[in-house]
Structures are given as C-alpha cells and as structure tokens.
Design a protein around this motif. Structure first.
Motif, PDB file in Angstrom:
ATOM      1  N   THR A 189      -2.521   7.404  -4.610  1.00 48.22           N
ATOM      2  CA  THR A 189      -3.159   8.651  -3.582  1.00 48.22           C
ATOM      3  C   THR A 189      -3.002   7.072  -2.226  1.00 48.22           C
ATOM      4  O   THR A 189      -2.395   6.538  -1.602  1.00 48.22           O
ATOM      5  CB  THR A 189      -4.998   8.460  -3.283  1.00 48.22           C
ATOM      6  N   GLN A 190      -3.312   8.175  -1.824  1.00 45.45           N
ATOM      7  CA  GLN A 190      -2.702   7.550   0.486  1.00 45.45           C
ATOM      8  C   GLN A 190      -4.103   6.235   0.587  1.00 45.45           C
ATOM      9  O   GLN A 190      -4.692   6.574   0.039  1.00 45.45           O
ATOM     10  CB  GLN A 190      -3.045   8.528   1.713  1.00 45.45           C
ATOM     11  N   GLU A 191      -2.738   4.669   1.255  1.00 46.21           N
ATOM     12  CA  GLU A 191      -3.527   3.758   1.331  1.00 46.21           C
ATOM     13  C   GLU A 191      -4.141   2.914   0.067  1.00 46.21           C
ATOM     14  O   GLU A 191      -5.221   2.207  -0.017  1.00 46.21           O
ATOM     15  CB  GLU A 191      -4.498   3.609   1.889  1.00 46.21           C
ATOM     16  N   SER A 192      -3.892   3.495  -1.378  1.00 49.28           N
ATOM     17  CA  SER A 192      -4.179   2.845  -2.390  1.00 49.28           C
ATOM     18  C   SER A 192      -3.483   1.333  -2.768  1.00 49.28           C
ATOM     19  O   SER A 192      -2.022   1.455  -1.974  1.00 49.28           O
ATOM     20  CB  SER A 192      -3.842   3.673  -3.742  1.00 49.28           C
ATOM     21  N   LEU A 198       7.716   7.236  -3.707  1.00 52.35           N
ATOM     22  CA  LEU A 198       6.844   6.286  -2.347  1.00 52.35           C
ATOM     23  C   LEU A 198       7.338   5.921  -1.358  1.00 52.35           C
ATOM     24  O   LEU A 198       8.269   4.918  -1.305  1.00 52.35           O
ATOM     25  CB  LEU A 198       6.447   5.299  -3.861  1.00 52.35           C
ATOM     26  N   GLN A 199       6.390   5.838  -0.523  1.00 56.99           N
ATOM     27  CA  GLN A 199       6.578   5.262   1.229  1.00 56.99           C
ATOM     28  C   GLN A 199       5.512   4.020   1.136  1.00 56.99           C
ATOM     29  O   GLN A 199       4.240   4.212   1.167  1.00 56.99           O
ATOM     30  CB  GLN A 199       6.199   6.123   2.122  1.00 56.99           C
ATOM     31  N   LEU A 200       5.850   2.785   0.558  1.00 52.92           N
ATOM     32  CA  LEU A 200       5.109   1.343   0.366  1.00 52.92           C
ATOM     33  C   LEU A 200       5.245   1.093   1.937  1.00 52.92           C
ATOM     34  O   LEU A 200       6.742   1.269   2.471  1.00 52.92           O
ATOM     35  CB  LEU A 200       5.863   0.812  -0.279  1.00 52.92           C
ATOM     36  N   TRP A 258       1.202  -1.281   0.194  1.00 53.13           N
ATOM     37  CA  TRP A 258      -0.283   0.207  -0.427  1.00 53.13           C
ATOM     38  C   TRP A 258       1.285   1.511  -0.064  1.00 53.13           C
ATOM     39  O   TRP A 258       2.096   0.923   0.853  1.00 53.13           O
ATOM     40  CB  TRP A 258      -0.428   0.530   1.198  1.00 53.13           C
ATOM     41  N   LEU A 259       0.296   2.308  -0.464  1.00 56.50           N
ATOM     42  CA  LEU A 259       0.679   3.927  -0.817  1.00 56.50           C
ATOM     43  C   LEU A 259       0.798   4.301   1.008  1.00 56.50           C
ATOM     44  O   LEU A 259      -0.572   4.532   1.061  1.00 56.50           O
ATOM     45  CB  LEU A 259       0.895   4.424  -1.965  1.00 56.50           C
ATOM     46  N   HIS A 260       1.497   4.876   1.430  1.00 59.45           N
ATOM     47  CA  HIS A 260       1.743   4.966   3.235  1.00 59.45           C
ATOM     48  C   HIS A 260       1.657   6.749   2.835  1.00 59.45           C
ATOM     49  O   HIS A 260       1.194   7.497   3.672  1.00 59.45           O
ATOM     50  CB  HIS A 260       2.957   4.354   3.565  1.00 59.45           C
ATOM     51  N   ASN A 261       2.947   6.500   2.088  1.00 61.75           N
ATOM     52  CA  ASN A 261       2.964   8.688   1.865  1.00 61.75           C
ATOM     53  C   ASN A 261       3.865   8.482  -0.255  1.00 61.75           C
ATOM     54  O   ASN A 261       4.394   7.708   0.038  1.00 61.75           O
ATOM     55  CB  ASN A 261       4.054   8.876   2.975  1.00 61.75           C
ATOM     56  N   ILE A 301      -7.102   2.450  -6.628  1.00 64.54           N
ATOM     57  CA  ILE A 301      -6.970   3.631  -6.077  1.00 64.54           C
ATOM     58  C   ILE A 301      -7.833   4.084  -4.974  1.00 64.54           C
ATOM     59  O   ILE A 301      -9.104   4.141  -5.053  1.00 64.54           O
ATOM     60  CB  ILE A 301      -7.018   4.235  -6.916  1.00 64.54           C
ATOM     61  N   THR A 302      -7.289   4.538  -3.984  1.00 66.19           N
ATOM     62  CA  THR A 302      -8.219   5.038  -2.439  1.00 66.19           C
ATOM     63  C   THR A 302      -8.588   6.842  -3.078  1.00 66.19           C
ATOM     64  O   THR A 302      -7.966   7.157  -2.877  1.00 66.19           O
ATOM     65  CB  THR A 302      -7.120   4.691  -0.926  1.00 66.19           C
TER      66      THR A 302
END
Length: 431
Positions: free
Chosen positions: A66-69, A36-38, A23-26, A99-100
């Motif tokens: 986006t965040q949490e995608s 990408l912070q994963l 997930w994307l954290h940031n 995509i969240t």
C-alpha cells in the motif's frame, strides 16, 4: 549476491542485480504485471513485477503493498528511455518491512491546514522532496562560494542581551536572572569577528516576533550574514551579485530534475548572472509615482512596491541609498549626501521581494555615539560594539541573505512555508 545501492546511483549498475531499501509511492497493475513506483529519498524508479517470473510469495508481497509501505526490493536495472530517470528495475524479490494502513495524504487534493498538520508526512511528496533538495544544494553552494573566496565561518550566539536593529519584535526569555532574546540577526557579532578574521560569514537560525501572515514571512528562518573588513559599499555589491549568481547557477547545474519536478522555468534562472541592474531609492520613488503608486520620499517599500520595480527586470535588481530614517542605526551615511545611507536591498524577480539587505557600516566612533543617542540605545549594553570603533576601526561592509525567500524564488513556489522542513509561522508550532 545483489549489490546494495540507492536509486540515485542505479545508472552505475545497468544489467546488474541490486537491492534497494525504499517505500511505495504509488502502484498500478496490468493483469499479470505490477508496476511499483518506488522512492528512497534519493530519487524515484519504477519496479516491474512479472507474475510469470517470480514466485507466488513474491507476487503476493508486491500485491499487498500500500502507499508508503516500506520494503527492500531486489531487481535487475535496465535502461528505459520512456522513464523520467531513464532506468527501470525488473523486480526479482520484495521483502516487506511494514504494510502501511490508512496513510493520511492520498493522491487527492488536500487543504493547506491539513497538509501543514501532517508536514512530517507531506515532506515525502515529490514536490516537497524537490524543494528540500534544492534547499540543500543552495546551502552547499553558499558554503562553497565563501570557502573559495577566503571567508571564515563563525557562529554568533542565538541568545543575546540586545537587538541587532533596535526593534522590539523579539522573543523574550529569561537567562537565569537576566533578560535575554532570541537573535534576530548575528550581524553585530559578525562585525567583531571580521575585525579578527577579515572576511567572515555566519549561517544560522534567526527569529522575529512579527505578527505577520504574508507569504514572505516566517517566525523562524535561516540567514547567511557575511561581514568584511576593508570592504566598501561598492565592493560589497559586487560580492553580493557574484554570490547570488553562483547559487542560482549551482542549482541549475545540479538540480535540473528537481526543477523539472517543480515545473520551474529554467530559462529564467539561466539568465541570473552578474552584474545586476541598480536603481536608486530616489528613482524608485519616481518610478512608483509615475506608475500610479501613492508613496512619498522617506517611506519604506512594501511588497507591491518591490514587485512593481522588479517587474522591469529579468534578474535581481539593487535598490540603493535609502533614507537614513528608515534604515538601521549602524548604516554609514553617504558622505556626499548624509540624509541617505550607503545601503542596498536586492529584490528578486518574479515578485519574490527582498532577498538581501546590506550596507557599509559606520566606522566613525563619534558618529556611532550620535546614532546611539538618536535611537535611544544603551551605551552600556552596546559598549562592546563601540569598542570595535575605538580600537582599530576600519571601513567595513556586510549583508544578510534570507535562505527561505531565496529557496522560494529559485523553486518558483508561492509561499515560504514550503521552503523549510518544519515552518514556524503565526499560530503554528506543530509539528
């Protein structure tokens, strides 16, 4: 073909191309580079997407995140000393799963009620993940300690016909046409198991219907409850301090990254090694009076009293030999001083309060009968428990450790609500 792996294991794949479900954290961007912070549940890693090195489709996929995608990210692992983990990923592909939109928990500050209403999502935050990872390590350390010391795991019932401690703070339910209660302790059943197996322990949920809102209390919590045949009070204390030392040092050894995430002072935990200091109830009362607390002999200690005593020590401290009148009916009196019992509470340092309560149990059937009368307990209801004294009674001791308070102390968090995935507290049953 890229190797599938998890972030925790990227150190085994330096220079290799791997594929990680995450997930994307940031995210942040620097013109023609995206950072990408994963996260994948096992850890965090930065994925670097360079526009000139990927197709336009992959660049746009990364840009749309986006965040949490959720996604699969493929890339080459390389060492990066500036990274907390020591590694980084050069991204070669981004496969979007979802995509969240409008993720509720943003990087800004949120109130406690909002976070608790969204606990199912709050668990994803780095601090919450770290706490639950430490909790998992504590559970592993508990099981290892007992496995290595000859204990057998036994599961007591959750539905019971009686109270373990003669209190009324129980959740009542109907068991067909009988009254039943959610257990507040498995201890009495563990005593029976100890008479069959010698040294046993239980590890399960317990429930107390106390209308308490303090930072130390939960309605549903987990207890570790060993019982030991042919073990006296003194030997039980030695086992308790070895047990807690083992737990803390296991966390220090195996959860260093999580403790750093929590900004925990690890040097304080490194000092937690047996033996632990002891202070009698009598001396504790004197200490409290000398330090301005209004308390009399025969009164139980509250959180301010326990904290005041603990402040004098860098390790947990035992408070021993409480008055019989404020302790449970099954605790054995001191043969040299029957107004106090062979018991101890272990108080954690840094203001975290009692984490263990234990005692030598009464093994004399006549004295146990007296206790039943004093506490107005039904001889019929507790007949099976009396049988343990009638048929082959032996000296035996036990204790209970509260998991959530232990997690709070080791993690250095202020409230036990963060130490269990979905806390049950006064007025909170959601989610």
């Amino acid at each position: 073909m890229a190797t599938t792996c998890v972030i925790r294991d990227v150190n085994r794949h330096v220079g290799e191309e791997v594929r990680i479900g995450c997930w994307l954290h940031n995210k942040r961007s620097s013109g023609k580079i995206q950072f990408l912070q994963l996260r994948d549940g096992t850890g965090y890693i930065q994925g670097v997407v360079v526009k000139s090195e990927v197709s336009e489709e992959i660049w746009d996929n990364a840009k749309s995140l986006t965040q949490e995608s959720s996604m699969y990210v493929t890339g080459i692992i390389r060492e990066e000393p500036r990274s907390k983990s020591g590694f980084e990923m050069t991204v070669t592909n981004v496969e979007i799963i979802q995509i969240t939109h409008d993720y509720p928990i943003t990087p800004k500050e949120h109130g406690v009620d909002f976070l608790m209403d969204n606990r199912h999502l709050w668990l994803r935050a780095p601090k919450q993940r770290a706490i639950l990872t430490v909790r998992g390590e504590i559970i592993r350390a508990v099981q290892n300690f007992f496995d290595e010391n000859g204990f057998t795991l036994v599961d007591p019932p959750i539905l019971t016909p009686t109270s373990a401690e003669g209190t009324t703070n129980l959740f009542h339910t109907k068991y067909f046409d009988e009254d039943a209660f959610l257990t507040q302790s498995g201890q009495l059943y563990m005593e029976a198991a100890a008479m069959a197996l010698g040294k046993v322990y239980s590890f399960g949920p317990t429930f107390r219907a106390e209308k308490s809102k303090t930072r130390r209390h939960l309605i549903e919590f987990w207890m570790i409850e060993p019982e030991m045949a042919f073990v006296d009070h003194e030997e039980s204390l030695r086992i308790q301090e070895q047990f807690v030392s083992h737990i803390v040092q296991s966390v220090v050894k195996n959860c260093r990254a999580e403790l750093e995430t929590l900004e925990r002072d690890i040097t304080k935990l490194e000092k937690i090694k047996a033996p632990f200091p002891r202070i009698s109830y009598d001396d504790a009362i004197k200490f409290l009076k000398d330090n301005g607390h209004e308390i009399e002999w025969g009164e139980d200690f509250g959180a301010p009293h326990e904290t005041a005593i603990a402040e004098s020590y860098e390790t947990p401290v035992f408070i021993t030999n409480y008055p019989a009148g404020i302790k449970a009916f099954y605790m054995k009196p001191d043969p040299n001083r029957p107004e106090v019992v062979l018991c101890a509470d272990m108080i954690a340092p840094e203001g975290y309060g009692e984490i263990i309560g234990g005692s030598q149990r009464i093994d004399d059937p006549e004295l146990m009968e007296e206790r039943f009368k004093e506490h107005n307990l039904s001889s019929e209801t507790y007949k099976w428990y009396m049988d343990l004294r009638r048929y082959g009674t032996v000296p035996h001791s036990g204790f209970g450790l509260g998991l959530e308070r232990t997690v709070a102390w080791i993690c250095g968090v202020d409230h036990v609500r963060e130490t269990i995935p979905f806390p049950r507290m006064l007025y909170r049953l959601y989610p």
